[in-house]
Write an enzyme that holds these catalytic residues in place. Sequence first.
Site, PDB file in Angstrom:
ATOM      1  N   ASP A 257      -2.774   4.095  -9.599  1.00 10.38           N
ATOM      2  CA  ASP A 257      -2.414   2.985 -10.074  1.00 10.38           C
ATOM      3  C   ASP A 257      -2.538   2.567 -11.776  1.00 10.38           C
ATOM      4  OD1 ASP A 257      -2.294  -0.065  -7.674  1.00 10.38           O
ATOM      5  OD2 ASP A 257      -1.360   0.501  -9.667  1.00 10.38           O
TER       6      ASP A 257
HETATM    7  C1  GLC Z   1       0.299  -2.435 -10.466  1.00  7.95           C
HETATM    8  C2  GLC Z   1       0.318  -2.240  -8.923  1.00  7.95           C
HETATM    9  C3  GLC Z   1       1.714  -1.240  -8.392  1.00  7.95           C
HETATM   10  C4  GLC Z   1       2.849  -1.123 -10.093  1.00  7.95           C
HETATM   11  C5  GLC Z   1       1.748  -0.811 -10.676  1.00  7.95           C
HETATM   12  C6  GLC Z   1       2.565  -0.605 -11.876  1.00  7.95           C
HETATM   13  O1  GLC Z   1      -1.488  -3.036 -10.314  1.00  7.95           O
HETATM   14  O2  GLC Z   1      -1.022  -2.166  -8.182  1.00  7.95           O
HETATM   15  O3  GLC Z   1       1.583  -1.945  -7.078  1.00  7.95           O
HETATM   16  O4  GLC Z   1       3.414   0.048  -9.165  1.00  7.95           O
HETATM   17  O5  GLC Z   1       0.695  -1.560 -11.146  1.00  7.95           O
HETATM   18  O6  GLC Z   1       2.917  -1.917 -12.480  1.00  7.95           O
END
Ligand code: GLC
Length: 731
Positions: A257
């Site tokens: 993430d």
């Molecule tokens: C965010 C979220 C995740 C998302 C990622 C990219 O913090 O936790 O669900 O896909 O970053 O945007």
Amino acid sequence: MNRIDGLLSRMTLAEKLGQLTMTASSYAVTGPVIAGDSTQSIIDGTIGNLLNMVGPGPTHEMQRLAVERSRLGIPLLIGLDIIHGHRTLFPIPLAEAGIFDEAVWERTAREAAREGAADGLALTFAPMLDVSRDLRWGRTAEGPGEDPWLNVRIARAKVRGFQGADLAAADALAACAKHFVAYGPVAGGREYAAVDISERTLREVHLPGFAAAVEAGVATLMPSFTDLNGVPMTAHVPLLRDWLRGAHGFDGVIISDYHAIAELINHGVAADLVDAAVLALKAGVDIDMMADAYRHGLPVALEQGRVSMDEIDACVRRVLRLKEQLGLFDDPYRRGAQAEAPAVIAERHAYARDVARKAIVLLRNELRNESRNESRNALRNERETLPLPSSVKTLCVLGPLADAASEMKGPWWGAGEHEPHVSVLAGLRAALPDVDLRHAPGVAIDDADDGGIAAAAALCDGADAVILCLGERATMSGEAASRAHPGLPGRQQALAEAVIARAHAQGTPVTVILFSGRPLVIPWLADRADALIAAWFLGVEAGHAIADVLTGQVSPSGRTTMSWPRALGQVPIHYAQRPSGRPMNPADYYTSKYQDVANDPLYPFGHGLTYGRFRYADLRVEPRNVRRDDVIDVSVELRNDGTREAEETVFLFVRDKVAQVTRPLLELKGYAKLKLAPGQAGRARIELPAAELAYLGPDLEPVFEAGEVEILVGPSAERAGLLAETIALLE
Ligand code: GLC
């Protein structure tokens, strides 16, 4: 030598680590921004993946830098959060889950994939498969609700929808099962907080959706930000390497993430970026999203002998294979080469309206007396508050969410940010051109100013009906949006009290429509509104869909997939709770209860009214003596005693009465839908493979054993409303 081996043999370490790095473009940032301009890095081959870029122009421009100007010409993988629609936003996932229709779940993902691919994207960070039983957590909005069985079906449908039959097709996106795993039970419902749950709950509730996504062939997976019982998911070797890749054979790409690898330092398991990079690599995380830990940490770790080039190559190989599977080497410009025809987009909007109608949950619909001055309980001339009678000439459309088109997007709008959405007021204007619509917001969504309440309430004078639109701003749910007081924000309760008092003083019915990314704690409203609708956030066609239901064009059919509590003190609350040794007994003080509120929810899992009136009878279960390989045929007769056609969702629950461990009071194991005209009867049928009655024994291994199991069928998890028969399992 095949393409991947050939590339690997020629790649420098910097180019390899580039393939393990994903950075955000400036388009939309979903976390702390770290990387600056990436263009030179793309040309140098030291960034191989991007996120948050949209549009054939920008994506193809970046693609050309990689393919035509970098040394090895490896195409970029470009991804974006497409959570419930790309440009055409559908209802938020929590709302869509309540439609209980796998074809709809699959089709909205397929439509989103078409739109996203037409915008040059090859990856979406969806589906989000986090079961949640705590409405304080804002990300309930993105997920399936409280039930693991439902989550499994959604997982399969979404992977099929996003990826389609051929991952290399111009309209296919690689899906990403997230957030692995057990992100929903964050402590206190507080975003990003630690998670402490039992191994049994992990295996019974939170892992099944991910196992289903892997089985369905999901191309990528994203670990959650959180730790699980003391081990951060981004470094969780037992679950990422052993359970996911080992036991379940996941050979796709694991994408961290946003910045999560670097956050292992905050978790306190890494002293610096080198430690963090080593931990994530050892766990099998292939791509480092926005932490730059791999590019800066792994060269040092290599020199220190803490990681091997083989471990790095294994990750690079998986990333290159995914790009090959997506057809990016064959034609990096395939996605976005062809703009979608306006007719396709128009048809998609029409479908979005249909999905939005189906996601609307009618929580309450009180009987009203047509003649205004009769007492509210007079027997003559009664009808439900909704649909609005055709005699309505003056309609109040009040509240801060009544003319709030932009809020209809919900918390993950992605590329739908600037798409025009339809507000409730606009939808009603279009549906009721000859009705006198009176509008006032009364108050803002969440500030303290209540100066507009009196004027708004005064509009009720002489009106035939009132529609009061209340609830959350779109950004009060979703990521980083936990709420400790998840009721009506700001001064909305004061507005509701003033409007309902004024309207009821004149015998005017009030329909409250709630907009939210979670169930809200609204016991007062639930008791005073004549009709109460959970509209969640319904996307681009919200206002038209709501008008379609309010005017009776269609009957509501949506169900809630999260329990609505009577009080915040009941949270976390869900229907599949394990029994107590002292089950609630009003006649016995020493039983499981609260002193100040009932145990049961205000609205249970599966609750949702229609404009029909369904009577259940004649539950049949065959066979009664069941072996593991049998399929149990369950059917029940339904009759629509109402005055309008409607579609009922029938649920099948089971209750394993005696087992080696305590078993949930109810477990969802099936559903069926039946549309019936007034006076029509029919049978709803559900097939239940007996093997689904196995459970995890004391050693957490599957057990299928002799014993009695109740089969229960009805319109929600409210036990009193279920018909039940008992079967005998034979070993
Ligand atoms: C965010 C979220 C995740 C998302 C990622 C990219 O913090 O936790 O669900 O896909 O970053 O945007």
